[in-house]
Motif scaffolding. Structure first.
Motif, PDB file in Angstrom:
ATOM      1  N   PHE A 169      -3.517   6.852   3.891  1.00  0.00           N
ATOM      2  CA  PHE A 169      -4.566   7.335   2.997  1.00  0.00           C
ATOM      3  C   PHE A 169      -5.637   8.063   3.793  1.00  0.00           C
ATOM      4  O   PHE A 169      -6.018   7.639   4.890  1.00  0.00           O
ATOM      5  CB  PHE A 169      -5.198   6.181   2.213  1.00  0.00           C
ATOM      6  CG  PHE A 169      -4.322   5.654   1.110  1.00  0.00           C
ATOM      7  CD1 PHE A 169      -4.315   6.245  -0.142  1.00  0.00           C
ATOM      8  CD2 PHE A 169      -3.489   4.567   1.330  1.00  0.00           C
ATOM      9  CE1 PHE A 169      -3.501   5.771  -1.151  1.00  0.00           C
ATOM     10  CE2 PHE A 169      -2.667   4.077   0.332  1.00  0.00           C
ATOM     11  CZ  PHE A 169      -2.675   4.690  -0.922  1.00  0.00           C
ATOM     12  N   LEU A 182      -5.713   0.837   4.843  1.00  0.00           N
ATOM     13  CA  LEU A 182      -5.540   2.041   4.030  1.00  0.00           C
ATOM     14  C   LEU A 182      -5.233   3.244   4.922  1.00  0.00           C
ATOM     15  O   LEU A 182      -4.339   4.041   4.618  1.00  0.00           O
ATOM     16  CB  LEU A 182      -6.798   2.308   3.205  1.00  0.00           C
ATOM     17  CG  LEU A 182      -7.057   1.376   2.021  1.00  0.00           C
ATOM     18  CD1 LEU A 182      -8.446   1.631   1.430  1.00  0.00           C
ATOM     19  CD2 LEU A 182      -5.995   1.552   0.945  1.00  0.00           C
ATOM     20  N   ARG A 183      -5.954   3.372   6.010  1.00  0.00           N
ATOM     21  CA  ARG A 183      -5.706   4.492   6.935  1.00  0.00           C
ATOM     22  C   ARG A 183      -4.295   4.386   7.530  1.00  0.00           C
ATOM     23  O   ARG A 183      -3.580   5.388   7.640  1.00  0.00           O
ATOM     24  CB  ARG A 183      -6.757   4.507   8.037  1.00  0.00           C
ATOM     25  CG  ARG A 183      -8.164   4.784   7.534  1.00  0.00           C
ATOM     26  CD  ARG A 183      -9.154   4.949   8.693  1.00  0.00           C
ATOM     27  NE  ARG A 183     -10.506   5.092   8.188  1.00  0.00           N
ATOM     28  CZ  ARG A 183     -11.393   4.112   8.119  1.00  0.00           C
ATOM     29  NH1 ARG A 183     -11.064   2.896   8.537  1.00  0.00           N
ATOM     30  NH2 ARG A 183     -12.600   4.329   7.642  1.00  0.00           N
ATOM     31  N   VAL A 198      -5.968   9.207  -6.124  1.00  0.00           N
ATOM     32  CA  VAL A 198      -6.955   8.273  -5.583  1.00  0.00           C
ATOM     33  C   VAL A 198      -6.537   6.825  -5.835  1.00  0.00           C
ATOM     34  O   VAL A 198      -6.158   6.457  -6.957  1.00  0.00           O
ATOM     35  CB  VAL A 198      -8.338   8.515  -6.230  1.00  0.00           C
ATOM     36  CG1 VAL A 198      -9.355   7.504  -5.715  1.00  0.00           C
ATOM     37  CG2 VAL A 198      -8.818   9.928  -5.948  1.00  0.00           C
ATOM     38  N   LEU A 199      -6.630   6.006  -4.800  1.00  0.00           N
ATOM     39  CA  LEU A 199      -6.487   4.559  -4.925  1.00  0.00           C
ATOM     40  C   LEU A 199      -7.874   3.944  -4.838  1.00  0.00           C
ATOM     41  O   LEU A 199      -8.607   4.198  -3.873  1.00  0.00           O
ATOM     42  CB  LEU A 199      -5.601   4.000  -3.807  1.00  0.00           C
ATOM     43  CG  LEU A 199      -5.523   2.459  -3.709  1.00  0.00           C
ATOM     44  CD1 LEU A 199      -4.883   1.870  -4.960  1.00  0.00           C
ATOM     45  CD2 LEU A 199      -4.767   2.028  -2.458  1.00  0.00           C
ATOM     46  N   LEU A 204       0.831  -1.203   0.000  1.00  0.00           N
ATOM     47  CA  LEU A 204       0.000   0.000   0.000  1.00  0.00           C
ATOM     48  C   LEU A 204       0.867   1.256   0.000  1.00  0.00           C
ATOM     49  O   LEU A 204       0.496   2.275  -0.596  1.00  0.00           O
ATOM     50  CB  LEU A 204      -0.942  -0.011   1.197  1.00  0.00           C
ATOM     51  CG  LEU A 204      -2.033  -1.087   1.161  1.00  0.00           C
ATOM     52  CD1 LEU A 204      -2.868  -1.043   2.428  1.00  0.00           C
ATOM     53  CD2 LEU A 204      -2.923  -0.912  -0.073  1.00  0.00           C
ATOM     54  N   VAL A 225     -10.923   7.645   3.464  1.00  0.00           N
ATOM     55  CA  VAL A 225     -11.182   6.242   3.119  1.00  0.00           C
ATOM     56  C   VAL A 225     -12.686   5.981   3.145  1.00  0.00           C
ATOM     57  O   VAL A 225     -13.367   6.235   4.148  1.00  0.00           O
ATOM     58  CB  VAL A 225     -10.454   5.293   4.094  1.00  0.00           C
ATOM     59  CG1 VAL A 225     -10.842   3.843   3.822  1.00  0.00           C
ATOM     60  CG2 VAL A 225      -8.939   5.484   3.978  1.00  0.00           C
ATOM     61  N   CYS A 277       1.738   1.858  -3.528  1.00  0.00           N
ATOM     62  CA  CYS A 277       0.607   2.487  -4.219  1.00  0.00           C
ATOM     63  C   CYS A 277       0.564   3.980  -3.899  1.00  0.00           C
ATOM     64  O   CYS A 277       0.423   4.821  -4.800  1.00  0.00           O
ATOM     65  CB  CYS A 277      -0.709   1.833  -3.793  1.00  0.00           C
ATOM     66  SG  CYS A 277      -0.950   0.144  -4.356  1.00  0.00           S
ATOM     67  N   ARG A 278       0.696   4.296  -2.630  1.00  0.00           N
ATOM     68  CA  ARG A 278       0.660   5.703  -2.199  1.00  0.00           C
ATOM     69  C   ARG A 278       1.764   6.504  -2.869  1.00  0.00           C
ATOM     70  O   ARG A 278       1.544   7.618  -3.358  1.00  0.00           O
ATOM     71  CB  ARG A 278       0.793   5.760  -0.680  1.00  0.00           C
ATOM     72  CG  ARG A 278       0.713   7.169  -0.082  1.00  0.00           C
ATOM     73  CD  ARG A 278       1.232   7.167   1.341  1.00  0.00           C
ATOM     74  NE  ARG A 278       2.646   6.833   1.389  1.00  0.00           N
ATOM     75  CZ  ARG A 278       3.189   5.965   2.264  1.00  0.00           C
ATOM     76  NH1 ARG A 278       2.443   5.346   3.167  1.00  0.00           N
ATOM     77  NH2 ARG A 278       4.491   5.732   2.238  1.00  0.00           N
ATOM     78  N   GLY A 307      -9.274   5.431  -1.271  1.00  0.00           N
ATOM     79  CA  GLY A 307      -8.423   6.189  -0.367  1.00  0.00           C
ATOM     80  C   GLY A 307      -7.705   7.266  -1.148  1.00  0.00           C
ATOM     81  O   GLY A 307      -7.434   7.107  -2.344  1.00  0.00           O
ATOM     82  N   ILE A 308      -7.396   8.377  -0.495  1.00  0.00           N
ATOM     83  CA  ILE A 308      -6.787   9.523  -1.168  1.00  0.00           C
ATOM     84  C   ILE A 308      -5.425   9.814  -0.534  1.00  0.00           C
ATOM     85  O   ILE A 308      -5.285   9.853   0.705  1.00  0.00           O
ATOM     86  CB  ILE A 308      -7.683  10.762  -1.043  1.00  0.00           C
ATOM     87  CG1 ILE A 308      -9.028  10.488  -1.740  1.00  0.00           C
ATOM     88  CG2 ILE A 308      -7.009  11.996  -1.647  1.00  0.00           C
ATOM     89  CD1 ILE A 308     -10.065  11.579  -1.511  1.00  0.00           C
ATOM     90  N   ARG A 309      -4.421   9.989  -1.397  1.00  0.00           N
ATOM     91  CA  ARG A 309      -3.107  10.386  -0.901  1.00  0.00           C
ATOM     92  C   ARG A 309      -3.178  11.860  -0.479  1.00  0.00           C
ATOM     93  O   ARG A 309      -3.639  12.713  -1.249  1.00  0.00           O
ATOM     94  CB  ARG A 309      -2.030  10.216  -1.973  1.00  0.00           C
ATOM     95  CG  ARG A 309      -0.684  10.743  -1.473  1.00  0.00           C
ATOM     96  CD  ARG A 309       0.442  10.533  -2.441  1.00  0.00           C
ATOM     97  NE  ARG A 309       1.654  11.180  -1.925  1.00  0.00           N
ATOM     98  CZ  ARG A 309       2.859  11.064  -2.476  1.00  0.00           C
ATOM     99  NH1 ARG A 309       3.034  10.324  -3.549  1.00  0.00           N
ATOM    100  NH2 ARG A 309       3.904  11.684  -1.943  1.00  0.00           N
TER     101      ARG A 309
END
Length: 229
Positions: free
Chosen positions: A204, A199-200, A183-184, A171, A207, A174-175, A225-227
């Motif tokens: 991210f 995710l948190r 956005v993931l 993850l 969520v 990904c971030r 989830g948003i970076r």
């Protein structure tokens, strides 16, 4: 990916290949095609709502003023997510990462081309033949959205090594591949509170989980989830 949609028609095997990640099979059942990996049903062409919502949800979560956002689609599948992305003029660069050479062949020169040929002709689109986890961890250009659909969800992986994608290091990769505010979006056959927390924990923000109504049983979902900017 989607659960099996049973029908009365008998499946006909069109192609079967052994690769580095096991066996992949393309079958026809009636008028639809199915992809099977290591005996696990992945998806078919009977319904593309889940794959389309995956891309739509990621775009909706981006700022409306972001110009020509770049999107990475993890898993070519039967081509629905790619086709949806190409239909949307807001998207800029569209990369699809697919590790199975057979799946790429079925689109480029096989029967799945009926679902993707027009999309692949779009100058914004490209197929990257690579393992998604390896690709994300390698240095490369950033993306505004990652739309991942390579398993039946974080709790139900097709192959064991896919599990590393949903690990803290996966993850984090990904971030790190996302632009600030990117956005993931991860498709799953069922909600996962544990994945929301993962995710948190990976940094991210915002969520959320969007449900996709199915004919029967537990709804499919897209985890978002948003970076942080």
């Amino acid at each position: 990916m989607q659960h099996m949609k049973h029908s009365d028609s008998t499946a006909t095997v069109l192609d079967r290949r052994d690769g580095p990640h096991g066996e992949v099979v393309l079958r026809r059942r009636g008028e639809h095609f199915e992809i099977i990996a290591n005996g696990c049903f992945l998806m078919d062409t009977s319904d593309g709502r889940s794959e389309r919502l995956l891309v739509d949800a990621a775009l909706a979560a981006l700022p409306a003023d972001r110009k020509e956002p770049a999107v990475l689609i993890g898993g070519l599948g039967v081509g629905f997510s790619l086709a949806r992305a190409v239909e949307e003029p807001r998207w800029g660069r569209i990369a699809v990462v697919e590790r199975e050479a057979a799946v790429v062949d079925w689109h480029r020169s096989g029967p799945l081309g009926a679902y993707s040929a027009a999309a692949l002709a779009d100058p914004r689109a490209e197929i990257v033949h690579a393992d998604l986890v390896t690709y994300l961890r390698a240095p490369g250009r950033g993306f505004d959205a990652l739309c991942l659909d390579i398993d039946n969800g974080p709790d139900w992986t097709v192959t064991e090594d896919n599990g590393s994608l949903y690990s803290p290091t996966g993850l984090a990769a990904c971030r790190d591949r996302l632009t600030p505010g990117g956005v993931l979006a991860v498709w799953s056959a069922q909600p996962s509170a544990a994945f929301e927390q993962a995710l948190r924990n990976a940094g991210f923000a915002g969520v959320t989980t969007e449900e996709i109504t199915v004919a029967r049983g537990v709804p499919d979902v897209v985890h978002l989830g948003i970076r942080a900017a």
